[in-house]
Design a protein around this motif. Structure first.
Motif, PDB file in Angstrom:
ATOM      1  N   PHE A  36      47.248  52.662  44.789  1.00 48.41           N
ATOM      2  CA  PHE A  36      47.358  51.486  45.640  1.00 48.41           C
ATOM      3  C   PHE A  36      48.479  50.595  45.118  1.00 48.41           C
ATOM      4  N   ASN A  37      49.241  50.032  46.023  1.00 53.17           N
ATOM      5  CA  ASN A  37      50.347  49.155  45.652  1.00 53.17           C
ATOM      6  C   ASN A  37      50.034  47.710  45.999  1.00 53.17           C
ATOM      7  N   PHE A  38      48.894  47.234  45.560  1.00 52.34           N
ATOM      8  CA  PHE A  38      48.513  45.843  45.785  1.00 52.34           C
ATOM      9  C   PHE A  38      47.580  45.426  44.668  1.00 52.34           C
ATOM     10  N   PRO A  39      47.490  44.122  44.406  1.00 51.66           N
ATOM     11  CA  PRO A  39      46.610  43.679  43.319  1.00 51.66           C
ATOM     12  C   PRO A  39      45.133  43.894  43.675  1.00 51.66           C
ATOM     13  N   HIS A  40      44.391  44.332  42.704  1.00 50.35           N
ATOM     14  CA  HIS A  40      42.967  44.568  42.911  1.00 50.35           C
ATOM     15  C   HIS A  40      42.128  43.343  42.587  1.00 50.35           C
ATOM     16  N   VAL A  41      42.618  42.477  41.722  1.00 50.98           N
ATOM     17  CA  VAL A  41      41.916  41.234  41.399  1.00 50.98           C
ATOM     18  C   VAL A  41      42.714  40.103  42.043  1.00 50.98           C
ATOM     19  N   ARG A  42      42.051  39.362  42.936  1.00 46.39           N
ATOM     20  CA  ARG A  42      42.753  38.376  43.754  1.00 46.39           C
ATOM     21  C   ARG A  42      42.089  36.998  43.683  1.00 46.39           C
ATOM     22  N   PRO A  43      42.563  36.141  42.788  1.00 46.57           N
ATOM     23  CA  PRO A  43      42.054  34.759  42.765  1.00 46.57           C
ATOM     24  C   PRO A  43      42.462  34.054  44.059  1.00 46.57           C
ATOM     25  N   LEU A  44      41.528  33.313  44.652  1.00 48.34           N
ATOM     26  CA  LEU A  44      41.760  32.741  45.973  1.00 48.34           C
ATOM     27  C   LEU A  44      42.047  31.250  45.986  1.00 48.34           C
ATOM     28  N   ASP A  45      41.890  30.574  44.856  1.00 45.44           N
ATOM     29  CA  ASP A  45      42.141  29.129  44.848  1.00 45.44           C
ATOM     30  C   ASP A  45      42.833  28.751  43.542  1.00 45.44           C
ATOM     31  N   ALA A  46      43.315  27.523  43.476  1.00 48.26           N
ATOM     32  CA  ALA A  46      44.102  27.074  42.317  1.00 48.26           C
ATOM     33  C   ALA A  46      43.322  27.191  41.012  1.00 48.26           C
ATOM     34  N   SER A  47      42.052  26.830  41.039  1.00 49.52           N
ATOM     35  CA  SER A  47      41.245  26.859  39.826  1.00 49.52           C
ATOM     36  C   SER A  47      41.074  28.282  39.301  1.00 49.52           C
ATOM     37  N   THR A  48      40.772  29.213  40.179  1.00 47.31           N
ATOM     38  CA  THR A  48      40.567  30.600  39.718  1.00 47.31           C
ATOM     39  C   THR A  48      41.902  31.263  39.383  1.00 47.31           C
ATOM     40  N   ARG A  49      42.991  30.861  40.053  1.00 42.52           N
ATOM     41  CA  ARG A  49      44.319  31.388  39.684  1.00 42.52           C
ATOM     42  C   ARG A  49      44.682  30.933  38.270  1.00 42.52           C
ATOM     43  N   ALA A  50      44.391  29.672  37.942  1.00 38.13           N
ATOM     44  CA  ALA A  50      44.677  29.158  36.596  1.00 38.13           C
ATOM     45  C   ALA A  50      43.833  29.885  35.549  1.00 38.13           C
ATOM     46  N   ALA A  51      42.548  30.106  35.844  1.00 35.41           N
ATOM     47  CA  ALA A  51      41.670  30.819  34.906  1.00 35.41           C
ATOM     48  C   ALA A  51      42.155  32.258  34.714  1.00 35.41           C
ATOM     49  N   PHE A  52      42.540  32.905  35.795  1.00 38.70           N
ATOM     50  CA  PHE A  52      43.039  34.280  35.728  1.00 38.70           C
ATOM     51  C   PHE A  52      44.299  34.335  34.861  1.00 38.70           C
ATOM     52  N   SER A  53      45.225  33.429  35.095  1.00 40.18           N
ATOM     53  CA  SER A  53      46.467  33.387  34.336  1.00 40.18           C
ATOM     54  C   SER A  53      46.198  33.148  32.848  1.00 40.18           C
ATOM     55  N   SER A  54      45.298  32.219  32.543  1.00 40.33           N
ATOM     56  CA  SER A  54      44.947  31.945  31.141  1.00 40.33           C
ATOM     57  C   SER A  54      44.314  33.165  30.482  1.00 40.33           C
ATOM     58  N   GLY A  55      43.456  33.848  31.210  1.00 41.50           N
ATOM     59  CA  GLY A  55      42.836  35.053  30.662  1.00 41.50           C
ATOM     60  C   GLY A  55      43.851  36.143  30.380  1.00 41.50           C
ATOM     61  N   MET A  56      44.796  36.328  31.292  1.00 41.61           N
ATOM     62  CA  MET A  56      45.823  37.355  31.113  1.00 41.61           C
ATOM     63  C   MET A  56      46.712  37.022  29.914  1.00 41.61           C
ATOM     64  N   LYS A  57      46.997  35.751  29.698  1.00 39.49           N
ATOM     65  CA  LYS A  57      47.859  35.344  28.584  1.00 39.49           C
ATOM     66  C   LYS A  57      47.123  35.369  27.251  1.00 39.49           C
ATOM     67  N   GLY A  58      45.839  35.008  27.259  1.00 40.40           N
ATOM     68  CA  GLY A  58      45.170  34.731  25.998  1.00 40.40           C
ATOM     69  C   GLY A  58      44.170  35.736  25.493  1.00 40.40           C
ATOM     70  N   SER A  59      43.838  36.774  26.280  1.00 39.77           N
ATOM     71  CA  SER A  59      42.783  37.678  25.825  1.00 39.77           C
ATOM     72  C   SER A  59      43.130  39.142  26.103  1.00 39.77           C
ATOM     73  N   PRO A  60      43.243  39.932  25.045  1.00 41.58           N
ATOM     74  CA  PRO A  60      43.476  41.362  25.239  1.00 41.58           C
ATOM     75  C   PRO A  60      42.347  42.026  26.044  1.00 41.58           C
ATOM     76  N   LEU A  61      41.113  41.622  25.815  1.00 46.33           N
ATOM     77  CA  LEU A  61      40.003  42.209  26.560  1.00 46.33           C
ATOM     78  C   LEU A  61      40.102  41.852  28.044  1.00 46.33           C
ATOM     79  N   PHE A  62      40.437  40.631  28.351  1.00 46.15           N
ATOM     80  CA  PHE A  62      40.598  40.222  29.747  1.00 46.15           C
ATOM     81  C   PHE A  62      41.648  41.106  30.418  1.00 46.15           C
TER      82      PHE A  62
END
Length: 184
Positions: A36-62
């Motif tokens: 598939f050529n599309f993202p599978h995890v899709r944050p839908l609002d500013a708050s969840t986009r920020a949490a997703f971005s922080s998780g991607m930057k700060g946690s190898p497990l995330f």
């Protein structure tokens, strides 16, 4: 009226109908084999986009959980939910399965913020990976059956429909540690 210039609509209509009939016939296994050529995890609002971005930057497990989902047949929509009860901070819901793709929705309580919100999102993404690993989960009832098998009833459950797993609890705790260590 000259019939030779009239648009040919039937073949186009037939192709649309055939696509509508054939796509749902793809098995979930076939969906996993396709790229598939599309993202599978899709944050839908500013708050969840920020949490997703922080998780991607700060946690190898995330990042690992997201990578596992990117290789699956799941699409996971993530949204804030300001109606969530105080004791429930996150929830995974099965939405539907169609065209060889299964759709889940993660809801994160609005009262949660910062690294705690990221950890809860990671916890729920671990649940999504558990569903990804169980191709027989195709609706709410098979998801509940799977959690009866691999998990246990949640302490915050009041109606018998909320489940938990040790793996998701551990994932949330580890992501919280990753983010806490990264901020020191």
């Amino acid at each position: 009226m000259d019939m030779s210039i009239r648009p040919r609509r039937f073949p186009r209509f037939l192709s649309i109908v055939m696509a509508g009939v054939m796509l749902p016939m793809l098995s979930i296994g076939e969906a996993q084999e396709r790229n598939f050529n599309f993202p599978h995890v899709r944050p839908l609002d500013a708050s969840t986009r920020a949490a997703f971005s922080s998780g991607m930057k700060g946690s190898p497990l995330f990042r690992e959980l997201v990578a596992q989902l990117e290789g699956s047949d799941l699409i996971v929509h993530v949204e804030s939910d300001c109606t969530m009860r105080d004791r429930v901070q996150g929830k995974l819901l099965f939405v539907t399965a169609a065209g060889g793709v299964r759709y889940l929705r993660v809801r994160i309580g609005c009262a949660v913020s910062g690294i705690r919100q990221v950890a809860i999102l990671g916890h729920e993404l671990r649940h999504a990976v558990e569903v990804a690993d169980a191709p027989w989960v195709v609706d709410e009832s098979t998801m509940a059956e799977e959690y009866r098998r691999i998990g246990f009833q949640s302490r915050s459950d009041t109606d018998g429909s909320s489940f938990e797993s040790r793996a998701a609890i551990d994932a949330g705790e580890r992501i919280l540690r990753d983010l806490t260590i990264g901020t020191q």
